[in-house]
Design an enzyme around this catalytic site. Structure first.
Site, short mmCIF file in Angstrom:
data_model
loop_
_atom_site.label_atom_id
_atom_site.label_comp_id
_atom_site.label_asym_id
_atom_site.label_seq_id
_atom_site.Cartn_x
_atom_site.Cartn_y
_atom_site.Cartn_z
N GLU A 126 4.61 -24.89 11.15
CA GLU A 126 3.52 -24.57 12.08
C GLU A 126 3.19 -23.08 12.06
OE1 GLU A 126 1.70 -26.83 13.13
OE2 GLU A 126 3.03 -28.52 12.79
N CYS A 177 2.73 -21.14 -2.04
CA CYS A 177 2.56 -20.87 -0.61
C CYS A 177 3.27 -19.58 -0.22
CB CYS A 177 3.09 -22.04 0.21
SG CYS A 177 2.09 -23.52 0.04
ZN LIG Z 1 0.68 -29.03 9.06
ZN LIG Z 2 3.54 -25.04 -1.06
#
Ligand SMILES: [Zn+2]
Ligand SMILES: [Zn+2]
Length: 114
Positions: A69, A106
């Site tokens: 989150e 990411c």
């Molecule tokens: Zn999510």
């Molecule tokens: Zn990722």
């Protein structure tokens, strides 16, 4: 979720022990905006499913959902890599498979936003 400006905090993470629902979904492990996120502990416990307590697993799941989150609050979307923390968790199986780590893509996107 209403957004308020908090100047002294970069991000605010709410941790609640209530089952969270959003319209059109059965339940969610968490929700995030730009400044704030919330996670629910309720479905992260083995006891919720009639199994015996596992504190280590509960802590790992909590960390995984918190990082996921908070990743959203930094503008990260969902990732297609099932081992990446930004993969969407439809069930606890997804949460347990991925763990709290970012994939290279990411992680790179996140470090450019910090
Ligand atoms: Zn999510
Ligand atoms: Zn990722």
């Amino acid at each position: 979720m209403e957004q308020k400006e908090y100047t002294i905090y970069e991000k605010v993470l709410g941790i609640v022990d209530h089952d969270l629902y959003v319209p059109q979904l059965n339940f969610v492990f968490g929700e995030a905006g730009r400044k704030m996120a919330v996670i629910s502990l309720t479905r992260l416990r083995q006891e919720f499913y009639g199994l015996s307590e596992d504190r280590g697993l509960f802590h790992k799941r909590t960390l995984t959902e918190a990082v996921h989150e908070l990743g959203h609050t930094y503008g990260l979307g969902h990732c297609r890599n099932p081992r990446c923390v930004m993969f969407f968790s439809n069930s606890l199986m997804d949460t347990d498979r991925k763990g709290p780590e970012f994939c290279l893509g990411c992680g790179g996107r996140l470090s450019r936003r910090l």
